[in-house]
Enzyme design. Structure first.
Site, PDB file in Angstrom:
ATOM      1  N   SER A  20      13.409   4.274   3.429  1.00  0.00           N
ATOM      2  CA  SER A  20      12.258   5.113   3.055  1.00  0.00           C
ATOM      3  C   SER A  20      12.602   5.989   1.853  1.00  0.00           C
ATOM      4  CB  SER A  20      11.866   6.011   4.230  1.00  0.00           C
ATOM      5  OG  SER A  20      10.882   6.922   3.803  1.00  0.00           O
ATOM      6  N   SER A  22      10.686   8.559   1.191  1.00  0.00           N
ATOM      7  CA  SER A  22      10.054   9.859   1.483  1.00  0.00           C
ATOM      8  C   SER A  22      11.046  11.018   1.590  1.00  0.00           C
ATOM      9  CB  SER A  22       9.209   9.762   2.755  1.00  0.00           C
ATOM     10  OG  SER A  22       8.117   8.909   2.530  1.00  0.00           O
ATOM     11  N   THR A  67       5.414   6.099  10.053  1.00  0.00           N
ATOM     12  CA  THR A  67       5.247   4.862   9.304  1.00  0.00           C
ATOM     13  C   THR A  67       5.381   3.660  10.231  1.00  0.00           C
ATOM     14  OG1 THR A  67       5.887   3.690   7.300  1.00  0.00           O
ATOM     15  CG2 THR A  67       7.668   4.767   8.486  1.00  0.00           C
ATOM     16  N   LYS A  71       2.048   3.803  13.413  1.00  0.00           N
ATOM     17  CA  LYS A  71       0.896   4.624  13.011  1.00  0.00           C
ATOM     18  C   LYS A  71      -0.275   4.564  13.998  1.00  0.00           C
ATOM     19  CE  LYS A  71       1.665   4.184   8.027  1.00  0.00           C
ATOM     20  NZ  LYS A  71       1.061   3.844   6.751  1.00  0.00           N
ATOM     21  N   ASP A 107      -3.115   8.210   3.840  1.00  0.00           N
ATOM     22  CA  ASP A 107      -2.925   6.976   3.062  1.00  0.00           C
ATOM     23  C   ASP A 107      -4.126   6.686   2.151  1.00  0.00           C
ATOM     24  OD1 ASP A 107      -0.367   6.210   3.841  1.00  0.00           O
ATOM     25  OD2 ASP A 107      -1.086   5.104   5.591  1.00  0.00           O
ATOM     26  N   GLY A 130      -6.175  -8.316   2.296  1.00  0.00           N
ATOM     27  CA  GLY A 130      -5.522  -7.776   3.478  1.00  0.00           C
ATOM     28  C   GLY A 130      -6.520  -7.091   4.384  1.00  0.00           C
ATOM     29  N   GLY A 132      -4.865  -5.245   7.292  1.00  0.00           N
ATOM     30  CA  GLY A 132      -3.956  -4.542   8.190  1.00  0.00           C
ATOM     31  C   GLY A 132      -4.176  -3.035   8.086  1.00  0.00           C
ATOM     32  N   GLY A 133      -3.165  -2.278   8.504  1.00  0.00           N
ATOM     33  CA  GLY A 133      -3.313  -0.826   8.561  1.00  0.00           C
ATOM     34  C   GLY A 133      -3.607  -0.186   7.211  1.00  0.00           C
ATOM     35  N   GLY A 248       2.048   0.611  -6.788  1.00  0.00           N
ATOM     36  CA  GLY A 248       1.896   1.273  -5.494  1.00  0.00           C
ATOM     37  C   GLY A 248       2.654   2.573  -5.342  1.00  0.00           C
TER      38      GLY A 248
HETATM   39  P1  NAP Z   1       0.138  -4.506   8.442  1.00  0.00           P
HETATM   40  O1  NAP Z   1      -0.768  -3.615   9.217  1.00  0.00           O
HETATM   41  O2  NAP Z   1       1.231  -5.210   9.173  1.00  0.00           O
HETATM   42  O3  NAP Z   1      -0.791  -5.601   7.716  1.00  0.00           O
HETATM   43  C1  NAP Z   1      -0.214  -6.655   7.010  1.00  0.00           C
HETATM   44  C2  NAP Z   1      -1.274  -7.365   6.164  1.00  0.00           C
HETATM   45  O4  NAP Z   1      -0.602  -8.296   5.307  1.00  0.00           O
HETATM   46  C3  NAP Z   1      -2.280  -8.170   6.968  1.00  0.00           C
HETATM   47  O5  NAP Z   1      -3.499  -8.220   6.271  1.00  0.00           O
HETATM   48  C4  NAP Z   1      -1.604  -9.546   7.013  1.00  0.00           C
HETATM   49  O6  NAP Z   1      -2.506 -10.601   7.236  1.00  0.00           O
HETATM   50  C5  NAP Z   1      -1.074  -9.626   5.594  1.00  0.00           C
HETATM   51  N1  NAP Z   1       0.045 -10.545   5.452  1.00  0.00           N
HETATM   52  C6  NAP Z   1       1.295 -10.423   5.961  1.00  0.00           C
HETATM   53  N2  NAP Z   1       2.067 -11.442   5.563  1.00  0.00           N
HETATM   54  C7  NAP Z   1       1.283 -12.246   4.799  1.00  0.00           C
HETATM   55  C8  NAP Z   1       1.514 -13.472   4.087  1.00  0.00           C
HETATM   56  N3  NAP Z   1       2.701 -14.077   4.113  1.00  0.00           N
HETATM   57  N4  NAP Z   1       0.490 -13.999   3.388  1.00  0.00           N
HETATM   58  C9  NAP Z   1      -0.718 -13.387   3.354  1.00  0.00           C
HETATM   59  N5  NAP Z   1      -0.992 -12.218   3.995  1.00  0.00           N
HETATM   60  C10 NAP Z   1       0.010 -11.661   4.712  1.00  0.00           C
HETATM   61  O7  NAP Z   1       0.873  -3.719   7.261  1.00  0.00           O
HETATM   62  P2  NAP Z   1       0.288  -2.479   6.427  1.00  0.00           P
HETATM   63  O8  NAP Z   1       0.692  -1.208   7.075  1.00  0.00           O
HETATM   64  O9  NAP Z   1      -1.144  -2.722   6.172  1.00  0.00           O
HETATM   65  O10 NAP Z   1       1.129  -2.568   5.062  1.00  0.00           O
HETATM   66  C11 NAP Z   1       0.870  -3.595   4.120  1.00  0.00           C
HETATM   67  C12 NAP Z   1       1.794  -3.404   2.921  1.00  0.00           C
HETATM   68  O11 NAP Z   1       1.401  -2.245   2.210  1.00  0.00           O
HETATM   69  C13 NAP Z   1       3.273  -3.220   3.286  1.00  0.00           C
HETATM   70  O12 NAP Z   1       4.051  -3.979   2.366  1.00  0.00           O
HETATM   71  C14 NAP Z   1       3.507  -1.762   3.084  1.00  0.00           C
HETATM   72  O13 NAP Z   1       4.831  -1.478   2.708  1.00  0.00           O
HETATM   73  C15 NAP Z   1       2.540  -1.437   1.954  1.00  0.00           C
HETATM   74  N6  NAP Z   1       2.107  -0.032   1.979  1.00  0.00           N
HETATM   75  C16 NAP Z   1       2.265   0.692   0.845  1.00  0.00           C
HETATM   76  C17 NAP Z   1       1.869   2.025   0.832  1.00  0.00           C
HETATM   77  C18 NAP Z   1       2.055   2.855  -0.403  1.00  0.00           C
HETATM   78  O14 NAP Z   1       2.054   4.072  -0.275  1.00  0.00           O
HETATM   79  N7  NAP Z   1       2.179   2.270  -1.572  1.00  0.00           N
HETATM   80  C19 NAP Z   1       1.291   2.607   1.977  1.00  0.00           C
HETATM   81  C20 NAP Z   1       1.119   1.821   3.122  1.00  0.00           C
HETATM   82  C21 NAP Z   1       1.542   0.483   3.112  1.00  0.00           C
HETATM   83  P3  NAP Z   1      -2.865 -11.106   8.719  1.00  0.00           P
HETATM   84  O15 NAP Z   1      -3.923 -10.168   9.233  1.00  0.00           O
HETATM   85  O16 NAP Z   1      -3.353 -12.477   8.505  1.00  0.00           O
HETATM   86  O17 NAP Z   1      -1.578 -11.029   9.505  1.00  0.00           O
END
Ligand code: NAP
Length: 284
Positions: A20, A22, A67, A71, A107, A130, A132-133, A248
């Site tokens: 992290s 942070s 994180t 969450k 976020d 996407g 996800g979260g 990002g």
């Molecule tokens: P999450 O809840 O686990 O969601 C993951 C997402 O990615 C889902 O939509 C998933 O699709 C998709 N995915 C995973 N592997 C994939 C692949 N091989 N091909 C296509 N789609 C794929 O995770 P999250 O919390 O949303 O985080 C997503 C990303 O954002 C992470 O890399 C995280 O580090 C980054 N992030 C960055 C910040 C920032 O401040 N810049 C903040 C938060 C998160 P399915 O639904 O089909 O599984």
């Protein structure tokens, strides 16, 4: 930093947390603000969150960030939720106040602030990759901020559709969910003023060829919230197409700044935090 008996603690609960950025960002901010505070990593295994959150309160922490993967579960453990955390259904920031746990989600706010000066949401059409979260926090914040149409493209179509339905029902903003087999994605992407990658799939160098860049209009702003590498394959491809790109790191900075403002009630020292983040990313 000198830790003394009067040092106040804040931390980040996650698993894993050793990479992290942070702690570097917040400790630099505390020093610049003249606060005798320290921000520590708190590695918490899946399944152990209830004890960890209770510990944050009983150990006298001022608050914490939360994180992956905690969450959503954190939301269940709060005494009170901010309206944003309630809608997003997840907590990334805890404030300990008068023996109570208040859950926030910064976020979406962080994401929007990272686009200031480059793009604004009023009346616009957006594509989010996407569901996800992170996509959820971003989509809900965009809907609340006046975006006109939100299109979610996800590997798992049902997840994107569920989120789109929820946005329509709870916020009243037009939203649709698809997977990559859907018709018309070329038209939808070409007519959007913002495209965001919020999948965990970083589209690093190896993924550079995976996106249909020729669908992008040069007027579209393209943001990848994945920041390792900082310039992802998606951002390179979009820049070649003439698009304005946003990495990002800005979202990470601004979600942290918003959390810091909740804990301290003071404006965050953004340049100091940005420099600390860049240095930590380079050293990682
Ligand atoms: P999450 O809840 O686990 O969601 C993951 C997402 O990615 C889902 O939509 C998933 O699709 C998709 N995915 C995973 N592997 C994939 C692949 N091989 N091909 C296509 N789609 C794929 O995770 P999250 O919390 O949303 O985080 C997503 C990303 O954002 C992470 O890399 C995280 O580090 C980054 N992030 C960055 C910040 C920032 O401040 N810049 C903040 C938060 C998160 P399915 O639904 O089909 O599984």
């Amino acid at each position: 930093m000198v830790i003394s008996a009067s040092t106040k603690l804040v931390g980040i609960i996650g698993w894993p947390v050793e990479h992290s950025l942070s702690p570097a960002m917040h400790n630099a901010a505390f020093a610049a603000m003249g606060l005798d505070w320290a921000y520590v990593p708190l590695p918490v295994r899946p399944g152990d969150l209830p004890q960890a959150v209770a510990g944050v309160l009983s150990l006298g922490f001022l608050g914490a960030n939360v994180t992956i993967p905690h969450k959503e579960e954190a939301r269940e453990l709060m005494d009170e939720l901010s309206p944003g955390a309630e809608l997003i259904g997840a907590v990334n920031t805890i404030a300990c106040q008068d023996g109570r746990l208040i859950g926030h989600n910064t976020d979406g706010i962080g994401f929007l602030r990272s686009l200031e000066g480059k793009w604004s949401p009023g009346g616009e059409t957006v594509v989010i990759l996407g569901a996800g979260g992170a996509a959820r926090a971003i989509a809900i914040q965009l809907a609340l901020a006046g975006t006109r149409e939100i299109h979610l493209i996800n590997r798992t179509c049902a997840r994107a559709r569920r989120l789109a339905e929820e946005i329509e029902e709870r916020i009243g903003v037009f939203a649709r969910g698809y997977d990559w087999t859907a018709q018309d994605l070329d038209r939808i992407i070409a007519s959007s003023s913002l495209l965001v990658n919020a999948t965990a799939f970083g589209m690093g160098d190896e993924g550079e060829e995976l996106f249909p860049y020729h669908w992008l209009d040069a007027g579209t702003v393209v943001c990848d919230i994945v920041y390792t590498p900082r310039v992802t394959g998606l951002l390179k491809g979009a820049a070649n197409q003439g698009c304005v790109t946003v990495d990002g790191l800005g979202m990470l900075l601004h979600q942290g700044a918003a959390a810091l403002e909740i804990w301290t009630g003071r404006p965050a020292p953004l340049p100091v935090m940005a420099k600390a983040l860049e240095d930590a990313l380079e050293a990682d």
